[in-house]
Design a protein around this motif. Structure first.
Motif, mmCIF file in Angstrom:
data_model
loop_
_atom_site.group_PDB
_atom_site.id
_atom_site.type_symbol
_atom_site.label_atom_id
_atom_site.label_comp_id
_atom_site.label_asym_id
_atom_site.label_seq_id
_atom_site.Cartn_x
_atom_site.Cartn_y
_atom_site.Cartn_z
ATOM 1 N N GLY A 168 25.405 67.317 29.639
ATOM 2 C CA GLY A 168 26.549 66.451 29.974
ATOM 3 C C GLY A 168 27.242 66.803 31.271
ATOM 4 N N VAL A 169 26.567 67.535 32.185
ATOM 5 C CA VAL A 169 27.251 67.940 33.423
ATOM 6 C C VAL A 169 26.774 67.164 34.649
ATOM 7 C CG1 VAL A 169 27.913 70.226 32.615
ATOM 8 C CG2 VAL A 169 25.678 69.929 33.704
ATOM 9 N N SER A 170 25.850 66.202 34.422
ATOM 10 C CA SER A 170 25.478 65.346 35.551
ATOM 11 C C SER A 170 26.443 64.160 35.585
ATOM 12 C CB SER A 170 24.027 64.878 35.409
ATOM 13 O OG SER A 170 23.554 64.432 36.670
ATOM 14 N N THR A 171 26.415 63.425 36.690
ATOM 15 C CA THR A 171 27.294 62.252 36.842
ATOM 16 C C THR A 171 26.457 61.146 37.486
ATOM 17 O OG1 THR A 171 27.921 62.840 39.090
ATOM 18 C CG2 THR A 171 29.322 63.725 37.324
ATOM 19 N N PRO A 172 26.941 59.905 37.488
ATOM 20 C CA PRO A 172 26.179 58.841 38.156
ATOM 21 C C PRO A 172 25.914 59.161 39.633
ATOM 22 C CG PRO A 172 27.869 57.898 36.738
ATOM 23 C CD PRO A 172 28.086 59.377 36.724
ATOM 24 N N SER A 173 26.868 59.752 40.345
ATOM 25 C CA SER A 173 26.623 60.079 41.771
ATOM 26 C C SER A 173 25.517 61.112 41.902
ATOM 27 C CB SER A 173 27.848 60.663 42.464
ATOM 28 O OG SER A 173 28.989 60.025 42.118
ATOM 29 N N ILE A 174 25.523 62.109 41.019
ATOM 30 C CA ILE A 174 24.470 63.131 41.067
ATOM 31 C C ILE A 174 23.125 62.471 40.757
ATOM 32 C CG2 ILE A 174 23.540 65.185 39.901
ATOM 33 C CD1 ILE A 174 26.502 66.080 39.492
ATOM 34 N N ASP A 175 23.088 61.640 39.694
ATOM 35 C CA ASP A 175 21.826 60.985 39.310
ATOM 36 C C ASP A 175 21.281 60.155 40.473
ATOM 37 O OD1 ASP A 175 22.316 62.098 36.860
ATOM 38 O OD2 ASP A 175 22.998 60.243 35.910
ATOM 39 N N LEU A 176 22.195 59.477 41.193
ATOM 40 C CA LEU A 176 21.759 58.640 42.320
ATOM 41 C C LEU A 176 21.157 59.508 43.431
ATOM 42 C CD1 LEU A 176 21.627 55.898 43.796
ATOM 43 C CD2 LEU A 176 23.948 56.333 44.639
ATOM 44 N N LEU A 177 21.810 60.617 43.755
ATOM 45 C CA LEU A 177 21.278 61.478 44.821
ATOM 46 C C LEU A 177 19.939 62.088 44.398
ATOM 47 C CD1 LEU A 177 24.413 63.313 46.325
ATOM 48 C CD2 LEU A 177 23.351 61.176 47.030
ATOM 49 N N VAL A 178 19.829 62.471 43.133
ATOM 50 C CA VAL A 178 18.563 63.047 42.644
ATOM 51 C C VAL A 178 17.438 62.011 42.766
ATOM 52 C CG1 VAL A 178 17.358 63.795 40.531
ATOM 53 C CG2 VAL A 178 19.570 64.793 41.112
ATOM 54 N N SER A 179 17.670 60.792 42.279
ATOM 55 C CA SER A 179 16.578 59.802 42.316
ATOM 56 C C SER A 179 16.265 59.394 43.763
ATOM 57 C CB SER A 179 16.897 58.594 41.436
ATOM 58 O OG SER A 179 18.072 57.993 41.892
ATOM 59 N N ILE A 237 20.560 70.213 50.718
ATOM 60 C CA ILE A 237 21.722 70.208 49.812
ATOM 61 C C ILE A 237 22.601 69.038 50.227
ATOM 62 C CG2 ILE A 237 23.748 71.527 49.059
ATOM 63 C CD1 ILE A 237 22.125 74.074 49.916
ATOM 64 N N ALA A 238 22.951 68.199 49.265
ATOM 65 C CA ALA A 238 23.733 67.002 49.591
ATOM 66 C C ALA A 238 25.007 66.980 48.769
ATOM 67 C CB ALA A 238 22.912 65.748 49.302
ATOM 68 N N ASP A 239 26.097 66.665 49.411
ATOM 69 C CA ASP A 239 27.422 66.661 48.780
ATOM 70 C C ASP A 239 27.733 65.268 48.241
ATOM 71 O OD1 ASP A 239 30.071 66.950 48.126
ATOM 72 O OD2 ASP A 239 30.724 67.659 50.100
ATOM 73 N N THR A 240 28.009 65.185 46.937
ATOM 74 C CA THR A 240 28.403 63.883 46.352
ATOM 75 C C THR A 240 29.758 63.439 46.903
ATOM 76 O OG1 THR A 240 29.580 64.927 44.523
ATOM 77 C CG2 THR A 240 27.259 64.349 44.134
ATOM 78 N N GLY A 241 30.522 64.379 47.463
ATOM 79 C CA GLY A 241 31.871 64.058 47.928
ATOM 80 C C GLY A 241 32.903 64.179 46.816
ATOM 81 N N ALA A 296 13.780 63.176 56.542
ATOM 82 C CA ALA A 296 13.755 61.854 55.902
ATOM 83 C C ALA A 296 14.561 61.886 54.604
ATOM 84 C CB ALA A 296 12.307 61.450 55.626
ATOM 85 N N VAL A 297 14.441 62.982 53.849
ATOM 86 C CA VAL A 297 15.191 63.088 52.586
ATOM 87 C C VAL A 297 16.693 63.125 52.885
ATOM 88 C CG1 VAL A 297 15.650 64.598 50.597
ATOM 89 C CG2 VAL A 297 13.291 64.152 51.308
ATOM 90 N N SER A 298 17.061 63.904 53.887
ATOM 91 C CA SER A 298 18.479 63.997 54.243
ATOM 92 C C SER A 298 19.015 62.627 54.668
ATOM 93 C CB SER A 298 18.631 65.047 55.350
ATOM 94 O OG SER A 298 19.823 64.866 56.022
ATOM 95 N N ARG A 299 18.237 61.890 55.472
ATOM 96 C CA ARG A 299 18.702 60.555 55.919
ATOM 97 C C ARG A 299 18.835 59.597 54.729
ATOM 98 N NH1 ARG A 299 15.501 61.944 60.196
ATOM 99 N NH2 ARG A 299 13.658 60.904 59.338
ATOM 100 N N VAL A 352 22.683 56.589 50.849
ATOM 101 C CA VAL A 352 23.321 56.253 49.562
ATOM 102 C C VAL A 352 24.642 57.006 49.400
ATOM 103 C CG1 VAL A 352 21.237 55.567 48.338
ATOM 104 C CG2 VAL A 352 21.965 57.963 48.275
ATOM 105 N N ASP A 353 25.233 57.384 50.539
ATOM 106 C CA ASP A 353 26.613 57.856 50.500
ATOM 107 C C ASP A 353 26.836 59.344 50.288
ATOM 108 O OD1 ASP A 353 28.452 56.143 51.310
ATOM 109 O OD2 ASP A 353 29.295 55.670 49.338
#
Ligand code: MEV
Length: 358
Positions: A278-289, A210-214, A321-324, A329-330
Motif C-alpha cells: 500500500g505504499v505506491s501511488t498513482p504518480s509512482i505507478d505512472l512513472l514506473v510504467s 531516479i525520477a521525482d514524482t514532485g 530516453a527513459v529520463s525524457r 509524464v510530469d
C-alpha cells in the motif's frame, strides 16, 4: 614571541581551551566543526527490511550534505533559511522547538560526551531534496553529529555514529531499520541486514534514472501503515517478507554477475510487493510504467513511497530516453547515476536542491 604563539596555537589547542572555559571566547566565530554525508537510493528491499529482510542501497555522493557546528550564542545567532540551507539549535534545556531527528541525535551525542550544558547551533547545507526517499533525514543527522564531534574533538567511530543517527531516525521513521543510516555514509553499494552493512560486489555496467514524482513522501506514515498491516495480518506480511528476502538475494547475484536484464525484472517484482504493502501511488505507478515503456530493464519506487521518487534501471545508452519519457509524464526532475551512485546527468541541469509540489 608572537611568532612562537602563532606556531603553537593550533585548532586543537583552541578547542581544548574553549572546552575548559566553557567557550567564553569562541563567539569570535573561529570555533567550528564540519561534518559531511550524502544521499542514498534503495535499490531493493525498502519496508520489508524493517521486518527482517535484507536490502541493497547505493550512496548518492552527487547529493552531498554539509553541516557546520558552532557553540550556541543566544543573542547573536540567526538562521538564514533557504530551500537548501537551514539551521537548528541542539542542547537547550528549555526549547520551544518540537524534537526533530537531527536535534535528538545531536543532543544524545552531547549528553554522552559530557557536553550536556553546551548547546550548539548547526547550519546545514543540503543538496538532497527533502522528503523524497533519498535519505535527507539520515544524511543531515550524520553530518550534524560529525560536525559536533569535530567541533569538540570527540572520537566518533562508525558504530557510535550509527547509534546516534538511529536515535534521530527513530523519530523520523517511527521505526527505522538502519539502512538509511548506513547508506548515507557508504562509499559504494551496500548489503544491509539487521543493522549491519557490507560492500556489495557489482559488475553491472548500467545506469539508474531516479525520477521525482514532485510529491513529498511521508516516511513515518508509510512505515507505520506497513507495521499496522503486519499487526493485523502477520501471516500475509511474513509471506511478503520471505518473498522479498528471496528477491534481494537474486538482486545481489544479478549485481555480481552484471546481469542488468535479470536485475530489472527483480526490481519490478519487488515493486509488486510495495504495491501490496500500500505504499505506491498513482504518480509512482505512472512513472514506473512509463520507464518500462521507454526501455528500462525494471523500475520501482525508492525509499518509503507514498510520494517521493522512482528508480529505473536502464542501459547507459537508453538512460537519456527513459529520463525524457519520465519528464513528458510530469516527473519534476530526474537524476541519472551509475550503479555505484556516481553522477552521470541531471535534469534540469541545476536540479540539485529542493522545491517541488507540496
Ligand atoms: C526508508 O528509506 C526505508 C524504509 O525501509 C524505512 C527504514 O528502513 O527505516 C521505508
Amino acid at each position: 614571541m608572537q611568532e612562537l604563539l602563532n606556531r603553537h596555537i593550533s585548532v586543537d589547542y583552541i578547542r581544548n581551551i574553549s572546552e575548559r572555559i566553557g567557550h567564553a571566547f569562541v563567539g569570535t566565530g573561529e570555533a567550528t566543526g564540519i561534518g559531511h554525508a550524502h544521499g542514498k537510493a534503495i535499490l531493493i528491499g525498502e519496508h520489508t527490511v524493517v521486518h527482517g529482510a535484507p536490502a541493497i542501497a547505493i550512496p548518492l555522493p552527487a547529493m552531498p550534505v554539509r553541516a557546520v557546528a558552532r557553540p550556541y550564542l543566544p543573542d547573536t545567532d540567526s538562521d538564514v533559511t533557504s530551500d537548501k540551507s537551514f539551521g537548528f539549535v541542539a542542547g537547550l534545556a528549555d526549547t520551544k522547538f518540537s524534537p526533530s531527528g537531527p536535534r535528538v541525535a545531536v543532543e544524545e551525542a552531547l549528553r554522552q560526551w559530557g557536553l550536556g550544558a553546551h548547546p550548539v547551533r548547526i547550519t546545514v547545507d543540503c543538496d538532497i531534496p527533502f522528503a523524497r526517499g533519498l535519505g535527507s533525514s539520515a544524511a543531515i543527522t550524520s553530518a550534524a553529529v560529525r560536525a559536533v564531534a569535530d567541533l569538540y574533538g570527540r572520537r566518533l567511530d562508525t558504530a557510535a555514529l550509527y547509534d546516534f543517527v538511529q536515535c534521530g531516525e527513530q523519530i523520523a521513521h517511527g521505526r527505522a531499520s538502519g539502512v538509511d543510516a548506513r547508506a548515507v555514509l557508504a562509499t559504494g553499494p551496500i548489503w544491509f541486514y539487521q543493522g549491519a552493512a557490507r560492500a556489495v560486489t557489482t559488475e553491472l555496467d548500467a545506469a539508474l534514472v531516479i525520477a521525482d514524482t514532485g510529491m513529498p513522501g511521508v516516511t513515518e506514515r508509510a512505515v507505520t501503515g506497513v507495521s499496522r498491516l503486519a499487526d493485523r495480518d502477520p501471516v500475509f506480511i511474513q509471506r511478503l517478507v520471505d518473498h522479498a528476502s528471496g528477491l534481494v538475494h537474486v538482486a545481489a547475484n544479478d549485481l555480481a554477475a552484471g546481469d542488468a536484464e535479470s536485475l530489472g525484472h527483480t526490481m519490478s517484482d519487488f515493486q509488486r510487493i510495495l504495491v501490496s504493502l500500500g505504499v505506491s501511488t498513482p504518480s509512482i505507478d505512472l512513472l514506473v510504467s512509463t520507464a518500462l515503456g521507454a526501455g528500462a530493464f525494471g523500475a520501482k519506487l525508492t525509499g518509503a513511497g507514498m510520494g517521493g521518487c522512482v528508480v529505473a534501471l536502464t542501459s547507459t545508452a537508453t538512460a537519456g530516453a527513459v529520463s525524457r519519457a519520465l519528464r513528458r509524464v510530469d516527473a519534476l526532475r530526474t537524476w541519472t547515476v551509475d550503479t555505484r551512485g556516481r553522477h552521470l546527468s541531471t535534469w534540469p541541469a541545476s536540479t540539485l536542491g529542493h522545491g517541488g509540489r507540496q
